[in-house]
Structures are given as C-alpha cells and as structure tokens.
Design a protein around this motif. Structure first.
Motif, PDB file in Angstrom:
ATOM      1  N   GLU A   1      65.110  52.710   0.564  1.00  0.00           N
ATOM      2  CA  GLU A   1      63.905  52.930   1.366  1.00  0.00           C
ATOM      3  C   GLU A   1      64.252  53.847   2.527  1.00  0.00           C
ATOM      4  O   GLU A   1      65.336  53.756   3.110  1.00  0.00           O
ATOM      5  CB  GLU A   1      63.369  51.602   1.898  1.00  0.00           C
ATOM      6  CG  GLU A   1      62.033  51.736   2.636  1.00  0.00           C
ATOM      7  CD  GLU A   1      61.440  50.379   3.016  1.00  0.00           C
ATOM      8  OE1 GLU A   1      60.760  49.784   2.159  1.00  0.00           O
ATOM      9  OE2 GLU A   1      61.691  49.937   4.161  1.00  0.00           O
ATOM     10  N   GLY A   2      63.350  54.741   2.862  1.00  0.00           N
ATOM     11  CA  GLY A   2      63.597  55.661   3.953  1.00  0.00           C
ATOM     12  C   GLY A   2      62.319  56.217   4.535  1.00  0.00           C
ATOM     13  O   GLY A   2      61.213  55.833   4.130  1.00  0.00           O
ATOM     14  N   THR A   3      62.492  57.125   5.480  1.00  0.00           N
ATOM     15  CA  THR A   3      61.356  57.732   6.178  1.00  0.00           C
ATOM     16  C   THR A   3      61.338  59.232   5.937  1.00  0.00           C
ATOM     17  O   THR A   3      62.380  59.891   6.023  1.00  0.00           O
ATOM     18  CB  THR A   3      61.446  57.464   7.699  1.00  0.00           C
ATOM     19  OG1 THR A   3      61.564  56.071   7.931  1.00  0.00           O
ATOM     20  CG2 THR A   3      60.229  58.005   8.416  1.00  0.00           C
ATOM     21  N   VAL A   4      60.180  59.761   5.637  1.00  0.00           N
ATOM     22  CA  VAL A   4      60.048  61.206   5.425  1.00  0.00           C
ATOM     23  C   VAL A   4      60.329  61.912   6.753  1.00  0.00           C
ATOM     24  O   VAL A   4      59.671  61.667   7.758  1.00  0.00           O
ATOM     25  CB  VAL A   4      58.636  61.570   4.930  1.00  0.00           C
ATOM     26  CG1 VAL A   4      58.514  63.089   4.764  1.00  0.00           C
ATOM     27  CG2 VAL A   4      58.328  60.862   3.622  1.00  0.00           C
ATOM     28  N   GLU A   5      61.355  62.781   6.750  1.00  0.00           N
ATOM     29  CA  GLU A   5      61.709  63.467   8.008  1.00  0.00           C
ATOM     30  C   GLU A   5      61.393  64.955   7.981  1.00  0.00           C
ATOM     31  O   GLU A   5      61.157  65.557   9.031  1.00  0.00           O
ATOM     32  CB  GLU A   5      63.192  63.257   8.332  1.00  0.00           C
ATOM     33  CG  GLU A   5      64.163  63.805   7.300  1.00  0.00           C
ATOM     34  CD  GLU A   5      65.620  63.584   7.700  1.00  0.00           C
ATOM     35  OE1 GLU A   5      65.849  63.025   8.782  1.00  0.00           O
ATOM     36  OE2 GLU A   5      66.525  63.963   6.921  1.00  0.00           O
TER      37      GLU A   5
ATOM     38  N   ILE B   1      64.315  62.732   2.913  1.00  0.00           N
ATOM     39  CA  ILE B   1      64.076  61.352   3.303  1.00  0.00           C
ATOM     40  C   ILE B   1      65.257  60.839   4.119  1.00  0.00           C
ATOM     41  O   ILE B   1      66.407  60.892   3.664  1.00  0.00           O
ATOM     42  CB  ILE B   1      63.891  60.438   2.062  1.00  0.00           C
ATOM     43  CG1 ILE B   1      62.868  61.047   1.098  1.00  0.00           C
ATOM     44  CG2 ILE B   1      63.486  59.041   2.491  1.00  0.00           C
ATOM     45  CD1 ILE B   1      61.491  61.233   1.678  1.00  0.00           C
ATOM     46  N   ASN B   2      64.988  60.369   5.329  1.00  0.00           N
ATOM     47  CA  ASN B   2      66.024  59.774   6.177  1.00  0.00           C
ATOM     48  C   ASN B   2      66.287  58.357   5.692  1.00  0.00           C
ATOM     49  O   ASN B   2      65.425  57.491   5.778  1.00  0.00           O
ATOM     50  CB  ASN B   2      65.559  59.770   7.636  1.00  0.00           C
ATOM     51  CG  ASN B   2      66.627  59.279   8.584  1.00  0.00           C
ATOM     52  OD1 ASN B   2      67.614  58.665   8.168  1.00  0.00           O
ATOM     53  ND2 ASN B   2      66.441  59.543   9.867  1.00  0.00           N
TER      54      ASN B   2
ATOM     55  N   GLN C   1      59.817  54.534  -0.863  1.00  0.00           N
ATOM     56  CA  GLN C   1      60.929  54.047  -1.666  1.00  0.00           C
ATOM     57  C   GLN C   1      61.249  55.086  -2.726  1.00  0.00           C
ATOM     58  O   GLN C   1      60.356  55.772  -3.233  1.00  0.00           O
ATOM     59  CB  GLN C   1      60.580  52.714  -2.336  1.00  0.00           C
ATOM     60  CG  GLN C   1      60.562  51.535  -1.368  1.00  0.00           C
ATOM     61  CD  GLN C   1      60.437  50.213  -2.106  1.00  0.00           C
ATOM     62  OE1 GLN C   1      59.775  50.125  -3.130  1.00  0.00           O
ATOM     63  NE2 GLN C   1      61.070  49.170  -1.572  1.00  0.00           N
TER      64      GLN C   1
ATOM     65  N   GLY D   1      57.213  60.877   8.813  1.00  0.00           N
ATOM     66  CA  GLY D   1      57.243  59.527   9.367  1.00  0.00           C
ATOM     67  C   GLY D   1      56.839  58.446   8.386  1.00  0.00           C
ATOM     68  O   GLY D   1      56.968  57.253   8.669  1.00  0.00           O
ATOM     69  N   GLN D   2      56.320  58.845   7.229  1.00  0.00           N
ATOM     70  CA  GLN D   2      55.875  57.875   6.214  1.00  0.00           C
ATOM     71  C   GLN D   2      57.088  57.159   5.590  1.00  0.00           C
ATOM     72  O   GLN D   2      58.106  57.773   5.294  1.00  0.00           O
ATOM     73  CB  GLN D   2      55.095  58.611   5.124  1.00  0.00           C
ATOM     74  CG  GLN D   2      54.579  57.727   4.004  1.00  0.00           C
ATOM     75  CD  GLN D   2      53.820  58.523   2.940  1.00  0.00           C
ATOM     76  OE1 GLN D   2      53.463  59.677   3.165  1.00  0.00           O
ATOM     77  NE2 GLN D   2      53.598  57.909   1.795  1.00  0.00           N
ATOM     78  N   THR D   3      56.969  55.854   5.422  1.00  0.00           N
ATOM     79  CA  THR D   3      58.025  55.070   4.777  1.00  0.00           C
ATOM     80  C   THR D   3      57.804  55.057   3.270  1.00  0.00           C
ATOM     81  O   THR D   3      56.702  54.778   2.799  1.00  0.00           O
ATOM     82  CB  THR D   3      58.037  53.622   5.307  1.00  0.00           C
ATOM     83  OG1 THR D   3      58.278  53.645   6.718  1.00  0.00           O
ATOM     84  CG2 THR D   3      59.135  52.798   4.642  1.00  0.00           C
TER      85      THR D   3
ATOM     86  N   SER E   1      70.661  61.336   4.518  1.00  0.00           N
ATOM     87  CA  SER E   1      69.328  61.750   4.091  1.00  0.00           C
ATOM     88  C   SER E   1      69.439  62.329   2.685  1.00  0.00           C
ATOM     89  O   SER E   1      70.497  62.826   2.279  1.00  0.00           O
ATOM     90  CB  SER E   1      68.742  62.797   5.047  1.00  0.00           C
ATOM     91  OG  SER E   1      69.531  63.968   5.061  1.00  0.00           O
TER      92      SER E   1
END
Length: 311
Positions: free
Chosen positions: A208-212, A221-222, A255, A251-253, A228
């Motif tokens: 799982e990560g955050t779109v950077e 994805i961070n 998977q 900023g969207q989370t 990343s």
C-alpha cells in the motif's frame, strides 16, 4: 675453534661496515629522508636517521593543521618522512621539516585516494564562506556547503568540530587545491541501503502506498521507508486510459502488487489486483450457481415422493 672466531668477527665487521657506509651516505638540503622517532618533547621531535647525526623536527615544522598536538600525535617508535632544510642546526643535528616533505608526498597520496575512491574520516576544523575546512595528510581541504550532506545546508557553523566521512573529488598540487565531498559518501550509502530494502521485497506481494507523482507514462507510488515504485499506465486499471490523472490523484492511497524489482527498480501493478478481484468474484458467482443448481436437483418430485410415508 679459531676459524669460528675469525668467521664471527668477519661477519660482525661486515655488518658494521654496512652501517658505517649508511651513516656517511651523501645527503643534501632538500632531500626527503625517513627516520624513527627516538625522543618527543613539546618543542621538537628527534629522529634516528641511521646517519652520523640525528634529525630534529621543530613543532612548527610538523604539521599545517592548526589543531595538531605534537605529544598526542607523535610517539617514540613512529616512522616519519621529512625534508632536510639545514645540514647543521648549530648543534650538529640535521634540521628537518615534515611539513615540506608532506607537501611533496601528500599530494601523491591524495591522487591515489582520488583514483581509488577511498573513504576518509576527517574532522571539520574551520568555517569559510560557502563551506568548511578539513585536513587530509596535513593538507588543507575544502568541503563546499553543497557537499556536506544530502540535504541543503544554509548555515555551516553547526558543523564545526564534527567528524564526517569524505571522498576526494579534486586534487590540484599546482594550485594547492584539495576538494572533498561528504555528500558523495552519503549518497552511495543511501543507495546501498535502498538496494538492500528493495532486495527484501517479494514479487507477487501486495503493498500500500500514496500517489506522489503523475507522469504521462505512469504514476510513482510512495511506499514509505524511503522506497517508491512505478505503476506503468498500462498497469493502472483494466480499461484503457490516456493519462494516469483520469483515475489517480496526488496523495491518493492505493494498493498494488509488486511485479518485479529488476535493476533495483520497483515495478507495480494496480491492474493485477483489479483482475484478481474480478476473477475471485467470478469464482464466487460460479460456486453460488452450482450450489443453487444442486439444491434444485435434490428437491425434485422424485425426491419428495421418496421421503413420503403412506399408512
């Protein structure tokens, strides 16, 4: 017995002759010679040069480092190289300078450090405009503020007195210019640490990560922990899209499944998870249909009559 005595005497004389010849070898001012420390005081150091006269190095001729401490840095038994600056100091000794010898020999060592990419441990001894000063092999070296660390350094003063690991990046004996970099060492270590973390990732696992970052070819994805990964545009979803921004936002989370870590780059797929979900739903639907079909067959008219009891 007499022959043995003569032989032993001859060997001793030969040894003495060699030492005698060494002690009377021709030396001149400017020569660089090597000697062993036989005495240390706060004012000077005395060397055994295997010569008829000892060598003396005054404290001020030992190092260019302003923080050099003679009694802490030089000990009896140490082997030093020095330049002859006077054949007689007025007391029958050779007057020597380690600084002058170092100015010649140190640059060769520094060039070798540059060629070998040697990591050196130094202490920051001074602050100058746009950087700091550290000494290597007694030579004054400059570390630009931009090479102190990976982060931006606005004020160098807090670095005074700190120990850092550096690499030599510029050696210019003619200009007496020595430039060092701590940033280069930190960058390489950070790269090694990152590669180790990537090696621990298991392809096929879900993260799982955050779109950077959104790029025309995909999204980064961070994943946290300094890592990343890239989701190529073709791996974002099952339907065709023209750009990642159609379905993703900064900023969207999200998977994603790890596809591979080739060349220490993390390749991710959100589409793989979506396809697995669709496949799972299809299997569940099929199971329900089979269950309903079997249940219908078990409640046929024949089954009902078989269980019917008539008196």
């Amino acid at each position: 017995m007499a022959d043995e005595i003569i032989t032993e005497t001859t060997e001793s004389m030969d040894d003495y002759k060699a030492e005698l010849e060494s002690s009377f070898r021709k030396l001149s001012e400017g020569d660089i010679i090597t000697g062993t420390v036989i005495a240390v005081s706060e004012e000077d150091v005395t060397l055994d040069l295997k010569y008829y006269a000892p060598g003396i190095i005054k404290a001020e001729e030992l190092s260019s480092d302003p923080d050099f401490n003679l009694t802490e840095s030089v000990h009896v038994g140490d082997v030093l190289e020095a330049t002859i600056i006077r054949m007689d100091d007025g007391e029958g000794n050779l007057l020597l300078s380690r600084k002058e010898a170092n100015d010649i020999l140190a640059w060769d060592k520094l060039n070798q450090y540059l060629e070998d990419e040697t990591v050196l441990h130094v202490r920051i001894k001074g602050i100058v405009p746009s950087g700091v000063i550290a000494y290597v092999e007694g030579i004054r070296g400059f570390i630009p503020a931009s090479h102190l660390c990976l982060d931006y350094v606005e004020d160098c003063n807090p670095w005074l007195g700190k120990d850092v690991d550096v690499k030599v990046i510029t050696v210019d004996p003619a200009q007496k210019k020595l430039v060092l970099s701590a940033k280069l060492v930190e960058r390489e270590r950070a790269k090694e640490e990152r590669n180790h973390k990537i090696a621990m990732l298991v392809p096929g696992s879900v993260v799982e990560g955050t779109v950077e970052t959104l790029m025309p070819y995909g999204a980064f994805i961070n994943l946290g922990n300094g890592l990343s990964g890239l989701v190529h545009i073709s791996q974002i979803c099952t339907r065709r899209i023209k750009k990642p921004g159609e379905v993703l936002s900064i900023g969207q989370t999200v998977q994603a499944k790890i596809l591979n870590t080739n060349d220490n780059k993390i390749s991710l797929s959100m589409r793989a998870i979506e396809e697995e979900m669709v496949d799972t739903q299809a299997k569940e639907m099929k199971s329900v249909q089979e269950y309903v079909s079997n249940e219908a067959a078990s409640t046929s008219l024949g089954s009902l009559l078989a269980n019917l009891k008539l008196d």
